[in-house]
Motif scaffolding. Sequence first.
Motif, PDB file in Angstrom:
ATOM      1  N   VAL A 210       0.839  -1.194   0.000  1.00 14.04           N
ATOM      2  CA  VAL A 210       0.000   0.000   0.000  1.00 14.04           C
ATOM      3  C   VAL A 210       0.879   1.250   0.000  1.00 14.04           C
ATOM      4  CG1 VAL A 210      -1.960  -1.087   1.184  1.00 14.04           C
ATOM      5  CG2 VAL A 210      -0.154   0.008   2.536  1.00 14.04           C
ATOM      6  N   VAL A 211       0.341   2.326  -0.510  1.00 16.50           N
ATOM      7  CA  VAL A 211       0.994   3.638  -0.421  1.00 16.50           C
ATOM      8  C   VAL A 211       0.768   4.174   0.984  1.00 16.50           C
ATOM      9  CG1 VAL A 211       0.922   6.016  -1.236  1.00 16.50           C
ATOM     10  CG2 VAL A 211       0.738   4.133  -2.871  1.00 16.50           C
ATOM     11  N   THR A 212       1.843   4.487   1.703  1.00 17.15           N
ATOM     12  CA  THR A 212       1.690   4.922   3.093  1.00 17.15           C
ATOM     13  C   THR A 212       1.948   6.416   3.289  1.00 17.15           C
ATOM     14  OG1 THR A 212       3.990   4.422   3.699  1.00 17.15           O
ATOM     15  CG2 THR A 212       2.362   2.653   3.932  1.00 17.15           C
ATOM     16  N   ARG A 213       2.381   7.109   2.253  1.00 18.10           N
ATOM     17  CA  ARG A 213       2.596   8.554   2.354  1.00 18.10           C
ATOM     18  C   ARG A 213       1.985   9.224   1.123  1.00 18.10           C
ATOM     19  NH1 ARG A 213       6.292  12.412   4.698  1.00 18.10           N
ATOM     20  NH2 ARG A 213       6.641  14.187   3.317  1.00 18.10           N
ATOM     21  N   ILE A 214       1.099  10.165   1.362  1.00 19.33           N
ATOM     22  CA  ILE A 214       0.456  10.907   0.279  1.00 19.33           C
ATOM     23  C   ILE A 214       0.612  12.401   0.542  1.00 19.33           C
ATOM     24  CG2 ILE A 214      -1.712  11.397  -0.916  1.00 19.33           C
ATOM     25  CD1 ILE A 214      -2.658   8.611  -0.134  1.00 19.33           C
ATOM     26  N   GLU A 215       1.098  13.123  -0.439  1.00 23.08           N
ATOM     27  CA  GLU A 215       1.205  14.583  -0.351  1.00 23.08           C
ATOM     28  C   GLU A 215       0.194  15.209  -1.302  1.00 23.08           C
ATOM     29  OE1 GLU A 215       5.070  16.230  -0.790  1.00 23.08           O
ATOM     30  OE2 GLU A 215       6.024  14.823   0.627  1.00 23.08           O
ATOM     31  N   MET A 216      -0.597  16.131  -0.780  1.00 24.86           N
ATOM     32  CA  MET A 216      -1.503  16.924  -1.609  1.00 24.86           C
ATOM     33  C   MET A 216      -0.933  18.337  -1.668  1.00 24.86           C
ATOM     34  SD  MET A 216      -4.255  16.641  -3.457  1.00 24.86           S
ATOM     35  CE  MET A 216      -5.341  15.353  -2.849  1.00 24.86           C
ATOM     36  N   ILE A 217      -0.605  18.780  -2.878  1.00 23.98           N
ATOM     37  CA  ILE A 217       0.139  20.028  -3.058  1.00 23.98           C
ATOM     38  C   ILE A 217      -0.661  20.987  -3.926  1.00 23.98           C
ATOM     39  CG2 ILE A 217       2.322  21.037  -3.832  1.00 23.98           C
ATOM     40  CD1 ILE A 217       3.448  18.090  -3.654  1.00 23.98           C
ATOM     41  N   PRO A 218      -1.082  22.133  -3.386  1.00 21.11           N
ATOM     42  CA  PRO A 218      -1.742  23.147  -4.228  1.00 21.11           C
ATOM     43  C   PRO A 218      -0.723  23.823  -5.128  1.00 21.11           C
ATOM     44  CG  PRO A 218      -1.571  23.914  -1.953  1.00 21.11           C
ATOM     45  CD  PRO A 218      -1.052  22.522  -1.966  1.00 21.11           C
ATOM     46  N   VAL A 219      -1.006  23.888  -6.417  1.00 24.81           N
ATOM     47  CA  VAL A 219      -0.023  24.312  -7.408  1.00 24.81           C
ATOM     48  C   VAL A 219       0.359  25.777  -7.251  1.00 24.81           C
ATOM     49  CG1 VAL A 219       0.365  24.627  -9.893  1.00 24.81           C
ATOM     50  CG2 VAL A 219      -0.746  22.553  -9.055  1.00 24.81           C
ATOM     51  N   GLU A 220      -0.590  26.621  -6.935  1.00 24.10           N
ATOM     52  CA  GLU A 220      -0.337  28.062  -6.938  1.00 24.10           C
ATOM     53  C   GLU A 220      -0.104  28.656  -5.547  1.00 24.10           C
ATOM     54  OE1 GLU A 220      -3.403  29.991  -9.147  1.00 24.10           O
ATOM     55  OE2 GLU A 220      -2.785  29.112 -11.055  1.00 24.10           O
ATOM     56  N   GLU A 221       0.161  27.801  -4.564  1.00 18.26           N
ATOM     57  CA  GLU A 221       0.401  28.297  -3.209  1.00 18.26           C
ATOM     58  C   GLU A 221       1.738  27.769  -2.716  1.00 18.26           C
ATOM     59  OE1 GLU A 221      -3.147  28.545  -0.545  1.00 18.26           O
ATOM     60  OE2 GLU A 221      -4.057  27.259  -2.064  1.00 18.26           O
ATOM     61  N   ASP A 222       2.776  28.567  -2.848  1.00 17.96           N
ATOM     62  CA  ASP A 222       4.121  28.154  -2.462  1.00 17.96           C
ATOM     63  C   ASP A 222       4.184  27.856  -0.964  1.00 17.96           C
ATOM     64  OD1 ASP A 222       4.990  28.482  -5.042  1.00 17.96           O
ATOM     65  OD2 ASP A 222       5.811  30.501  -4.718  1.00 17.96           O
ATOM     66  N   GLY A 223       4.861  26.761  -0.636  1.00 19.27           N
ATOM     67  CA  GLY A 223       5.054  26.409   0.762  1.00 19.27           C
ATOM     68  C   GLY A 223       3.859  25.742   1.411  1.00 19.27           C
ATOM     69  N   HIS A 224       2.815  25.447   0.626  1.00 14.49           N
ATOM     70  CA  HIS A 224       1.620  24.787   1.151  1.00 14.49           C
ATOM     71  C   HIS A 224       1.594  23.329   0.701  1.00 14.49           C
ATOM     72  CE1 HIS A 224      -1.043  28.413   2.267  1.00 14.49           C
ATOM     73  NE2 HIS A 224       0.158  28.895   1.963  1.00 14.49           N
ATOM     74  N   LYS A 225       1.286  22.439   1.608  1.00 15.42           N
ATOM     75  CA  LYS A 225       1.002  21.048   1.264  1.00 15.42           C
ATOM     76  C   LYS A 225       0.394  20.352   2.480  1.00 15.42           C
ATOM     77  CE  LYS A 225       5.586  19.055   2.299  1.00 15.42           C
ATOM     78  NZ  LYS A 225       6.711  18.261   1.745  1.00 15.42           N
ATOM     79  N   THR A 226      -0.250  19.220   2.227  1.00 17.86           N
ATOM     80  CA  THR A 226      -0.782  18.386   3.303  1.00 17.86           C
ATOM     81  C   THR A 226      -0.251  16.977   3.097  1.00 17.86           C
ATOM     82  OG1 THR A 226      -2.784  19.716   3.556  1.00 17.86           O
ATOM     83  CG2 THR A 226      -2.849  17.462   4.395  1.00 17.86           C
ATOM     84  N   VAL A 227       0.338  16.414   4.153  1.00 20.11           N
ATOM     85  CA  VAL A 227       0.953  15.094   4.094  1.00 20.11           C
ATOM     86  C   VAL A 227       0.147  14.134   4.968  1.00 20.11           C
ATOM     87  CG1 VAL A 227       3.044  13.735   4.461  1.00 20.11           C
ATOM     88  CG2 VAL A 227       3.223  16.152   3.779  1.00 20.11           C
ATOM     89  N   VAL A 228      -0.296  13.021   4.386  1.00 25.90           N
ATOM     90  CA  VAL A 228      -1.003  11.975   5.134  1.00 25.90           C
ATOM     91  C   VAL A 228      -0.118  10.737   5.159  1.00 25.90           C
ATOM     92  CG1 VAL A 228      -3.025  10.483   5.229  1.00 25.90           C
ATOM     93  CG2 VAL A 228      -3.277  12.861   4.520  1.00 25.90           C
ATOM     94  N   GLU A 229       0.228  10.279   6.373  1.00 30.55           N
ATOM     95  CA  GLU A 229       1.082   9.114   6.551  1.00 30.55           C
ATOM     96  C   GLU A 229       0.310   8.048   7.328  1.00 30.55           C
ATOM     97  OE1 GLU A 229       5.561  10.534   6.902  1.00 30.55           O
ATOM     98  OE2 GLU A 229       4.277  11.719   8.233  1.00 30.55           O
ATOM     99  N   THR A 230       0.159   6.874   6.718  1.00 34.87           N
ATOM    100  CA  THR A 230      -0.566   5.773   7.342  1.00 34.87           C
ATOM    101  C   THR A 230       0.396   4.939   8.176  1.00 34.87           C
ATOM    102  OG1 THR A 230      -2.127   5.688   5.498  1.00 34.87           O
ATOM    103  CG2 THR A 230      -1.987   3.743   6.905  1.00 34.87           C
ATOM    104  N   SER A 231       0.073   4.759   9.462  1.00 34.17           N
ATOM    105  CA  SER A 231       0.937   3.972  10.347  1.00 34.17           C
ATOM    106  C   SER A 231       0.447   2.538  10.498  1.00 34.17           C
ATOM    107  CB  SER A 231       1.030   4.632  11.732  1.00 34.17           C
ATOM    108  OG  SER A 231      -0.264   4.811  12.297  1.00 34.17           O
TER     109      SER A 231
END
Length: 253
Positions: A210-231
């Motif tokens: 399974v994929v255990t790390r997912i990053e959601m990155i807004p293209v036009e917002e520098d320095g913004h992202k949300t990281v989901v890590e499944t333990s």
Amino acid sequence: MNIKKTIWPFALLLLLGLGGQLQAQTASDILRKSEEIRRGVQSSASVMNMTIVRPDWTRTMTIKSWSKGEDYALMLITAPARDKGNVTLKRKKEIWNWRPKIERTVKLPPSMMSQSWMGSDYTNDDFVRESSYEKDYQSQILGDTTIQGRKCWKIEMIPNEETAIVWGKIHLWVDQEDYLQLRGEYYDEDNYLINIMEGSQIKNMDGRDVVTRIEMIPVEEDGHKTVVETSSIEFDNPISENFFSVQNMKRIQ
């Protein structure tokens, strides 16, 4: 022995077998298989950390999540203290939020599905998956490419006319060996790229990769992202539909 008569039935069976394999590789079937890998055929139960990253601050939440097929999902925030006890519930096409500090249950209208989930870069629809990749979109395979050394299908999804639109178009890259969703591109109705999803850190959990790390990155917002890590994650243990109820939102811990 008539060799031609012997070969013909064998060749027919071979062609029928290949035809079944080719049919199984339609975009719709690939999406269904990838969603089953992600959440289980029957159910899943997981623990994950969501980290919201901004240029001047970072915030992490711990989330317990349960799902049953496409129709039911429940997410409980267990940390930090300020967010502990907040619950999001999906029952078919209905989404509910429970806020214990104000002791209030809120039903989300369709207009709120495109809004941020808990201040993250995920929309409510992204995180609870109110829409179905297989049922609510027309999909096609655009071609093959390689991501992280894995050969992937690139699939384009266009929402059906009757679908309440969150995204005008989605491109999804699915690994051809294990059906893992390794990249996604989310476009608005004007065909502008808004968010990019990157999946990584593939690990074996409960007997499957399974994929255990997912990053959601807004293209036009520098320095913004949300990281989901499944333990941790478990698949296909029995969960009653009654578990996914408005009443249970208020008492689950």
